[in-house]
Motif scaffolding. Structure first.
Motif, PDB file in Angstrom:
ATOM      1  N   ALA A  10       5.980  -3.082  -5.506  1.00  0.00           N
ATOM      2  CA  ALA A  10       4.863  -4.045  -5.006  1.00  0.00           C
ATOM      3  C   ALA A  10       4.476  -3.332  -3.917  1.00  0.00           C
ATOM      4  O   ALA A  10       3.229  -3.323  -3.599  1.00  0.00           O
ATOM      5  CB  ALA A  10       5.502  -5.438  -4.548  1.00  0.00           C
ATOM      6  N   ALA A  11       5.144  -2.896  -3.028  1.00  0.00           N
ATOM      7  CA  ALA A  11       4.958  -2.010  -1.785  1.00  0.00           C
ATOM      8  C   ALA A  11       4.006  -1.035  -2.334  1.00  0.00           C
ATOM      9  O   ALA A  11       2.825  -0.563  -1.580  1.00  0.00           O
ATOM     10  CB  ALA A  11       5.906  -1.694  -0.972  1.00  0.00           C
ATOM     11  N   THR A  12       4.301  -0.204  -3.259  1.00  0.00           N
ATOM     12  CA  THR A  12       3.413   0.922  -3.770  1.00  0.00           C
ATOM     13  C   THR A  12       2.252   0.473  -4.186  1.00  0.00           C
ATOM     14  O   THR A  12       1.213   1.300  -4.176  1.00  0.00           O
ATOM     15  CB  THR A  12       4.325   1.692  -4.997  1.00  0.00           C
ATOM     16  OG1 THR A  12       5.912   2.048  -4.115  1.00  0.00           O
ATOM     17  CG2 THR A  12       3.755   2.921  -5.428  1.00  0.00           C
ATOM     18  N   LEU A  13       2.360  -0.522  -4.959  1.00  0.00           N
ATOM     19  CA  LEU A  13       0.964  -1.223  -5.686  1.00  0.00           C
ATOM     20  C   LEU A  13       0.064  -1.445  -4.580  1.00  0.00           C
ATOM     21  O   LEU A  13      -1.113  -1.150  -4.533  1.00  0.00           O
ATOM     22  CB  LEU A  13       1.150  -2.286  -6.482  1.00  0.00           C
ATOM     23  CG  LEU A  13       2.014  -1.946  -7.792  1.00  0.00           C
ATOM     24  CD1 LEU A  13       2.231  -3.294  -8.551  1.00  0.00           C
ATOM     25  CD2 LEU A  13       1.030  -1.318  -8.840  1.00  0.00           C
ATOM     26  N   LEU A  14       0.418  -1.899  -3.405  1.00  0.00           N
ATOM     27  CA  LEU A  14      -0.457  -2.597  -2.571  1.00  0.00           C
ATOM     28  C   LEU A  14      -0.867  -1.198  -1.836  1.00  0.00           C
ATOM     29  O   LEU A  14      -1.934  -1.328  -1.011  1.00  0.00           O
ATOM     30  CB  LEU A  14       0.383  -3.699  -1.531  1.00  0.00           C
ATOM     31  CG  LEU A  14       0.615  -5.058  -2.533  1.00  0.00           C
ATOM     32  CD1 LEU A  14       1.506  -5.926  -1.673  1.00  0.00           C
ATOM     33  CD2 LEU A  14      -1.005  -5.491  -2.648  1.00  0.00           C
ATOM     34  N   ARG A  15       0.108  -0.436  -1.727  1.00  0.00           N
ATOM     35  CA  ARG A  15      -0.445   0.710  -0.802  1.00  0.00           C
ATOM     36  C   ARG A  15      -1.474   1.472  -1.653  1.00  0.00           C
ATOM     37  O   ARG A  15      -2.295   1.977  -1.001  1.00  0.00           O
ATOM     38  CB  ARG A  15       0.972   1.541  -0.431  1.00  0.00           C
ATOM     39  CG  ARG A  15       0.800   2.609   0.545  1.00  0.00           C
ATOM     40  CD  ARG A  15       0.817   4.140  -0.040  1.00  0.00           C
ATOM     41  NE  ARG A  15       0.967   5.071   0.994  1.00  0.00           N
ATOM     42  CZ  ARG A  15       1.234   6.252   0.771  1.00  0.00           C
ATOM     43  NH1 ARG A  15       0.993   6.764  -0.443  1.00  0.00           N
ATOM     44  NH2 ARG A  15       1.288   7.192   1.815  1.00  0.00           N
ATOM     45  N   GLU A  16      -1.319   1.623  -2.785  1.00  0.00           N
ATOM     46  CA  GLU A  16      -2.117   2.494  -3.435  1.00  0.00           C
ATOM     47  C   GLU A  16      -3.684   1.533  -3.860  1.00  0.00           C
ATOM     48  O   GLU A  16      -4.484   2.183  -3.683  1.00  0.00           O
ATOM     49  CB  GLU A  16      -1.783   2.821  -4.896  1.00  0.00           C
ATOM     50  CG  GLU A  16      -0.687   3.774  -4.910  1.00  0.00           C
ATOM     51  CD  GLU A  16      -0.834   5.314  -4.149  1.00  0.00           C
ATOM     52  OE1 GLU A  16      -1.824   5.406  -3.429  1.00  0.00           O
ATOM     53  OE2 GLU A  16      -0.054   6.113  -4.218  1.00  0.00           O
ATOM     54  N   HIS A  17      -3.477   0.354  -3.865  1.00  0.00           N
ATOM     55  CA  HIS A  17      -4.640  -0.412  -3.870  1.00  0.00           C
ATOM     56  C   HIS A  17      -5.491  -0.340  -2.485  1.00  0.00           C
ATOM     57  O   HIS A  17      -6.595  -0.207  -2.329  1.00  0.00           O
ATOM     58  CB  HIS A  17      -4.184  -2.106  -4.037  1.00  0.00           C
ATOM     59  CG  HIS A  17      -5.214  -3.008  -3.962  1.00  0.00           C
ATOM     60  ND1 HIS A  17      -5.921  -3.655  -2.775  1.00  0.00           N
ATOM     61  CD2 HIS A  17      -6.250  -3.250  -4.852  1.00  0.00           C
ATOM     62  CE1 HIS A  17      -6.916  -4.386  -2.908  1.00  0.00           C
ATOM     63  NE2 HIS A  17      -7.217  -4.230  -4.637  1.00  0.00           N
ATOM     64  N   ARG A  18      -4.952  -0.354  -1.286  1.00  0.00           N
ATOM     65  CA  ARG A  18      -5.529  -0.228  -0.066  1.00  0.00           C
ATOM     66  C   ARG A  18      -5.935   1.392  -0.083  1.00  0.00           C
ATOM     67  O   ARG A  18      -7.270   1.545   0.509  1.00  0.00           O
ATOM     68  CB  ARG A  18      -4.558  -0.336   0.982  1.00  0.00           C
ATOM     69  CG  ARG A  18      -5.254  -0.304   2.351  1.00  0.00           C
ATOM     70  CD  ARG A  18      -4.103  -0.408   3.469  1.00  0.00           C
ATOM     71  NE  ARG A  18      -4.779  -0.201   5.039  1.00  0.00           N
ATOM     72  CZ  ARG A  18      -5.323  -1.170   5.532  1.00  0.00           C
ATOM     73  NH1 ARG A  18      -5.295  -2.653   5.027  1.00  0.00           N
ATOM     74  NH2 ARG A  18      -5.855  -0.824   6.714  1.00  0.00           N
ATOM     75  N   GLY A  19      -5.191   2.163  -0.467  1.00  0.00           N
ATOM     76  CA  GLY A  19      -5.761   3.633  -0.332  1.00  0.00           C
ATOM     77  C   GLY A  19      -7.014   3.767  -1.052  1.00  0.00           C
ATOM     78  O   GLY A  19      -7.887   4.683  -0.838  1.00  0.00           O
ATOM     79  N   ASP A  20      -6.873   3.349  -2.470  1.00  0.00           N
ATOM     80  CA  ASP A  20      -8.177   3.418  -3.098  1.00  0.00           C
ATOM     81  C   ASP A  20      -9.543   3.009  -2.629  1.00  0.00           C
ATOM     82  O   ASP A  20     -10.646   3.415  -2.506  1.00  0.00           O
ATOM     83  CB  ASP A  20      -7.988   2.823  -4.647  1.00  0.00           C
ATOM     84  CG  ASP A  20      -7.023   3.451  -5.445  1.00  0.00           C
ATOM     85  OD1 ASP A  20      -7.030   4.862  -5.326  1.00  0.00           O
ATOM     86  OD2 ASP A  20      -6.672   2.984  -6.514  1.00  0.00           O
ATOM     87  N   GLY A  21      -9.390   1.779  -1.839  1.00  0.00           N
ATOM     88  CA  GLY A  21     -10.523   1.404  -1.063  1.00  0.00           C
ATOM     89  C   GLY A  21     -10.830   1.941   0.126  1.00  0.00           C
ATOM     90  O   GLY A  21     -11.964   2.291   0.565  1.00  0.00           O
ATOM     91  N   HIS A  22      -9.688   2.842   0.870  1.00  0.00           N
ATOM     92  CA  HIS A  22     -10.224   3.689   1.958  1.00  0.00           C
ATOM     93  C   HIS A  22     -10.893   4.660   1.567  1.00  0.00           C
ATOM     94  O   HIS A  22     -11.839   5.243   2.056  1.00  0.00           O
ATOM     95  CB  HIS A  22      -8.664   3.910   2.555  1.00  0.00           C
ATOM     96  CG  HIS A  22      -8.870   4.569   3.625  1.00  0.00           C
ATOM     97  ND1 HIS A  22      -9.672   4.440   4.812  1.00  0.00           N
ATOM     98  CD2 HIS A  22      -8.466   5.965   3.936  1.00  0.00           C
ATOM     99  CE1 HIS A  22      -9.712   5.366   5.685  1.00  0.00           C
ATOM    100  NE2 HIS A  22      -8.978   6.362   5.267  1.00  0.00           N
ATOM    101  N   VAL A  23     -10.462   5.390   0.318  1.00  0.00           N
ATOM    102  CA  VAL A  23     -11.263   6.539  -0.154  1.00  0.00           C
ATOM    103  C   VAL A  23     -12.459   6.090  -0.582  1.00  0.00           C
ATOM    104  O   VAL A  23     -13.693   6.935  -0.362  1.00  0.00           O
ATOM    105  CB  VAL A  23     -10.604   7.138  -1.359  1.00  0.00           C
ATOM    106  CG1 VAL A  23     -11.280   8.015  -2.145  1.00  0.00           C
ATOM    107  CG2 VAL A  23      -9.048   7.577  -1.072  1.00  0.00           C
TER     108      VAL A  23
ATOM    109  N   ALA B  14       0.474  -8.283  -5.509  1.00  0.00           N
ATOM    110  CA  ALA B  14      -0.044  -6.800  -6.094  1.00  0.00           C
ATOM    111  C   ALA B  14      -0.618  -7.192  -7.459  1.00  0.00           C
ATOM    112  O   ALA B  14      -1.309  -6.505  -7.956  1.00  0.00           O
ATOM    113  CB  ALA B  14       1.449  -6.028  -6.201  1.00  0.00           C
ATOM    114  N   GLN B  15       0.024  -8.068  -8.294  1.00  0.00           N
ATOM    115  CA  GLN B  15      -0.439  -8.123  -9.706  1.00  0.00           C
ATOM    116  C   GLN B  15      -1.765  -8.822  -9.594  1.00  0.00           C
ATOM    117  O   GLN B  15      -2.751  -8.771 -10.770  1.00  0.00           O
ATOM    118  CB  GLN B  15       0.631  -9.043 -10.326  1.00  0.00           C
ATOM    119  CG  GLN B  15       1.915  -8.304 -10.757  1.00  0.00           C
ATOM    120  CD  GLN B  15       2.818  -9.169 -11.467  1.00  0.00           C
ATOM    121  OE1 GLN B  15       3.167 -10.290 -11.180  1.00  0.00           O
ATOM    122  NE2 GLN B  15       3.296  -8.554 -12.717  1.00  0.00           N
ATOM    123  N   SER B  16      -2.433  -9.442  -8.810  1.00  0.00           N
ATOM    124  CA  SER B  16      -3.373 -10.296  -8.747  1.00  0.00           C
ATOM    125  C   SER B  16      -4.552  -9.523  -7.943  1.00  0.00           C
ATOM    126  O   SER B  16      -5.726  -9.687  -8.074  1.00  0.00           O
ATOM    127  CB  SER B  16      -3.272 -11.560  -7.888  1.00  0.00           C
ATOM    128  OG  SER B  16      -3.087 -11.360  -6.544  1.00  0.00           O
TER     129      SER B  16
END
Length: 298
Positions: free
Chosen positions: A160-173, A130-132
């Motif tokens: 970490a789960a939240t970070l990775l979820r929002e990282h994926r979500g931003d990419g999906h948007v 998540a941090q990387s």
């Protein structure tokens, strides 16, 4: 003679990890403990707590920003919650409430496993990913990324789960925007592609018959529908959106070796299963049907 199993791609692994992280993250929306913490903080109703909790890393933002970033909600729904929420409790209290409530929920679901070495190791690996993960173009992820990292392993795992979820979500948007699919259209596209009942969106996303028909007509005009099914063009577009989402999400795991990624998947499986067995999360979310990962939900 049996055929060898196909080697998972980076995209396959990213999707597998999303499916495992999503139940761990999603307790914040559905488990009773976070909902209680949001009420105690002063927020009124489920939706005010939802928008306050997810938007809190951004600060005292208003409806326009939240509507843009969350992408798929009706503006009227968003504007009833923010910025009014900040008059009941500031963002800092929302951040405290969501972590405290989520950890309580996970501790209940996991029992003794909440404090075991495997959970701490999963948190360590997840947090390193998540941090990387790359920040560029991912505003909601970047806002969450700026928050302090919790020291308690269970809180760190949820973070970490939240970070990775929002990282994926931003990419999906980003993939949806590039494909020319608006947020409200995305719901209809997914419902038709997957067979999710329209009633789900009427109650959870404020769709009335007029708006649903308008979104459906818009997709048909784009050549994406044929009657009640996706056209070939629609199927290709949907598959491309999903593939792009997985490809963009996979960049979060470049910091882990193949062995570490396999270890993380192995460690997460019993944790995610325990959360799902607890029954707090609706089945569609437990299976990963969610805009911020792949389709069109929380």
């Amino acid at each position: 003679m049996s055929m060898p199993l196909p080697i998972p791609t980076r995209e396959d692994i990213a999707r597998d990890l999303w499916r495992l992280f999503e139940p761990i993250h999603a307790v914040v929306y559905f488990a009773p403990e976070p909902l209680e913490e949001f009420r105690t903080a002063g927020y009124r109703g489920f939706w005010m707590g939802y928008f306050a909790g997810r938007a809190a890393p951004l600060g005292r933002v208003g409806a326009d920003v939240v509507h843009a970033l969350f992408y798929n909600f009706a503006y009227a729904r968003v504007s009833r919650a923010v910025p009014a929420a900040w008059g009941f409790a500031p963002p800092a209290q929302a951040l405290e409430a969501r972590v405290r409530g989520s950890v309580r929920a996970l501790r209940r679901a996991l029992g003794p496993a909440a404090d075991c070495a495997d959970t701490a190791r999963a948190a360590e690996l997840a947090m390193r990913a998540a941090q990387s993960a790359p920040l560029e173009g991912r505003v909601l992820f970047a806002a969450h990324h700026s928050l302090p990292v919790p020291q308690e392993p269970l809180a760190q795992l949820w973070h970490a789960a939240t970070l990775l979820r929002e990282h994926r979500g931003d990419g999906h948007v980003a993939a949806l925007v590039a494909a020319g699919i608006a947020g409200r259209e995305a719901h209809v596209l997914h419902a038709i592609a997957s067979g999710v009942p329209r009633d789900v969106y009427s109650s959870a996303r404020d769709f009335d018959e007029t708006e649903w028909t308008a979104m459906r007509d818009a997709l048909e005009e784009k050549g994406l529908l044929e009657g009640d099914r996706l056209s070939r063009r629609g199927q290709r577009l949907k598959a491309d959106i999903e593939e792009r989402t997985d490809r963009l999400a996979a960049t979060a795991y470049d910091a882990l070796t193949a062995e570490e990624t396999d270890e993380l998947i192995r460690l997460l499986r019993p944790l995610a299963s325990a959360v799902v067995r607890e029954g707090d999360i609706p089945l569609d979310n437990a299976m990963g049907l969610n805009l911020r990962g792949s389709v069109d939900g929380a």
